[in-house]
Design a protein around this motif. Structure first.
Motif: not given
Length: 239
Positions: A127-146, A178-181
């Protein structure tokens, strides 16, 4: 020089390299998309679906996938038909701009318009390192908790887009969406959350559309900890 000063110096050097890389990619007509998640979020499978859809539509895409060891993910992603390269970090828990730049110097296909960079499975250091991206997407599975957005506010607070994966498991996992959002909005107000399921293909078209919109210079969501310039080095406030 204290430890915090050393860290800031390292991040500042990375930011300079990332800015140079972003400029180089822009001149080549390439948009970089940085994918961050914990291990096991399903991002490799989902990315493979997105790449395959892009190939079907004639969109010139490519992917770099990073891991500490093995080329397993590159083998999986290459089944999409898109050009793919594995980037091994030799034990480093994140990617840095210098690694991406060095890899692209002798590999990136000349007609590429969107480059997906699958970061190491980790929501802390990457999260601390810019890679020269234009778009940063963070993904999370429902099994990981709200509450994951609250546990990793820097990652979620620097995202232009958030993807909820494995949504077919939400009910058996007892996931409270709903809690996650609500937690997402606490660290990154206004960010879009896309529901996805690699098994059914849900969300694949939306992710490709968002990547193409970034390529076409659509104004992205502006997160409170913008990945560039320098905004992601601070800690995200949690109300």
């Amino acid at each position: 020089m204290c430890r915090s000063d050393v860290k800031q110096a390292v991040l500042a050097k990375n930011d300079d390299l990332a800015a140079t890389l972003r400029g180089d990619l822009t001149r080549q007509g390439v948009t970089a998309v940085n994918l961050l998640s914990s291990p096991g979020s399903g991002k490799t499978e989902l990315l493979g679906r997105v790449l395959a859809r892009a190939v079907e539509q004639g969109v010139p895409v490519a992917a770099l996938t990073a891991d500490l060891a093995t080329e397993n993910d590159a083998v999986r992603l290459a089944r999409s038909g898109a050009p793919v390269q594995q980037l091994l970090t030799d034990g480093l828990c994140h990617l840095e701009a210098r690694q991406v730049r060095a890899k692209l110097a002798d590999w990136l296909p000349p007609d590429t318009s969107v480059l997906f960079v699958e970061n190491v499975g980790n929501l802390v250091c990457p999260a601390a390192y810019d890679l020269g991206e234009t778009l940063r997407i963070v993904l999370m599975a429902v099994t990981e908790g709200e509450d994951k957005p609250l546990k990793y506010p820097t990652a979620f607070g620097s995202a232009h887009l958030i993807v909820l994966t494995k949504t077919d498991l939400a009910e058996p996992a007892g996931f409270d969406e709903a809690a996650f959002r609500a937690n997402v909005q606490r660290v990154n107000p206004g960010v879009e959350v896309v529901r996805s399921c690699a098994r059914t293909g849900a969300g694949v078209d939306t992710l490709l559309e968002r990547a193409l919109a970034a390529r076409d210079a659509a104004p992205p969501h502006r997160p409170p900890l913008a990945p560039h310039p320098h905004g992601h080095h601070a800690s995200a406030p949690v109300a």
